[in-house]
Design an enzyme around this catalytic site. Sequence first.
Site, PDB file in Angstrom:
ATOM      1  N   VAL A  36      89.738 -31.444 -20.495  1.00 17.02           N
ATOM      2  CA  VAL A  36      90.002 -32.701 -19.748  1.00 17.02           C
ATOM      3  C   VAL A  36      90.511 -33.765 -19.578  1.00 17.02           C
ATOM      4  CG1 VAL A  36      87.772 -34.116 -18.792  1.00 17.02           C
ATOM      5  CG2 VAL A  36      87.229 -32.242 -19.582  1.00 17.02           C
ATOM      6  N   LYS A  51      88.300 -29.489 -16.306  1.00 21.06           N
ATOM      7  CA  LYS A  51      87.927 -29.624 -17.270  1.00 21.06           C
ATOM      8  C   LYS A  51      88.960 -27.828 -17.081  1.00 21.06           C
ATOM      9  CE  LYS A  51      84.931 -30.196 -20.248  1.00 21.06           C
ATOM     10  NZ  LYS A  51      83.343 -30.555 -21.125  1.00 21.06           N
ATOM     11  N   ASP A 145      74.145 -27.675 -24.947  1.00 20.42           N
ATOM     12  CA  ASP A 145      75.525 -28.197 -25.845  1.00 20.42           C
ATOM     13  C   ASP A 145      75.413 -30.079 -25.356  1.00 20.42           C
ATOM     14  OD1 ASP A 145      77.356 -28.728 -27.738  1.00 20.42           O
ATOM     15  OD2 ASP A 145      79.776 -28.740 -25.779  1.00 20.42           O
TER      16      ASP A 145
END
Length: 399
Positions: A36, A51, A145
């Site tokens: 990132v 990203k 996630d």
Amino acid sequence: MTSSPDRLAAGPFTGVTLGGRYRLDGLIGRGGMASVYRGEDLSLGRRVAVKVFAEAAEGIDDAARRRSETALLASVEHRALVRLYDAAHDAGIDREYLVMELVDGHDLRKTLQAGPVGAADAAWLAADLAEALHVIHARGIVHRDVKPANVLLAPSHLPTRSWNPKLADFGIARLIDDARLTRTGAYVGTPGYLSPEQVGGRAPGTASDIYSLGLVLLEARTGLPAFPGTAYEATAARLVADPEIPAELGADWVELLRGMTAREASARPTALDVAMAAGRLSTAPDMAATTQMDVAATAVLEASDAPTLVLGSPEADDGAVAARAVAAAFQPAPAPSRRWVRPTIAVGLLVVIAIGIALLVPPVIASLTQPQTAPTETLPTVPGELGVHLEQLEEAVTR
């Protein structure tokens, strides 16, 4: 993504401009799947987070699908979600990249390195993140996630909370081809926060996000990961055991976290259920103090709301006013003490006599000062105790 300009590192793509528009100024952080960068959108003149995916995560090679998925993810708005601005492939570096909202602050992972957060901040964290998950679940998006590193903490402008959480990286699995990830041996998720169904190789649903959020909240309250150890140990442990939830957290917290981390996906609450329950948790610590304040405030209000008495003017000479005053003097009190009964009656009798004298003395004096040509007429008879006193008064005057 979070940013701290004084901690930016030089990454392999620092100084590169992607797509002729997004200049990469420095590396914010790096993971196994992507790096990132802090960047600038040269077209709009705003700071952004970019990203850049690693080669193993390549898979957004269908331009039409990429535009469709990007449009969907960019249309999802919530205060606790990091906005996605753009997704594309840069031919110059041959990498896929996402352009997102830049959050000035740090992530929850770094905060937890200093210890657990307080109950009030944890409750705000639970309410905001669960509400954000509810929004993306309603659009058919599964995060996959949820972990402390993906919870960014923006500075709060309110004294009642330390920061405003924002959930990052939602929908990446939709942009990256799952089949491509399988071929390269990669997956979307972090071992310490995977749900049992993810560990078992089953397709994750919305309940998987709830399980992961439960582990994040438990770690936020205790300061310790629910499943420590190596990636293999942490992954395998949740298939045979539930996380330990300390009773010291309180019955409400224990009940909520136990439900969120149930091994069976069908036994877990929905994101909306968690948001509602967490909303109640955020007020629980202040309920006792609030109740005491409410009692004190009620007592003050009851005292100040007592009815105002309207007193008669001293100049009033209306007989009706005098009669009402006499009647009011004999009204019984709500729960009188017996020791005050006789003095009250005595005072009432004195008031009656005084009023009688005030009414009768002027006519009597007038009759005494006038020549007596005829016998004085007797006064009209008044019934009751007042009449008896008036007869006594009449006898005393006529003797």
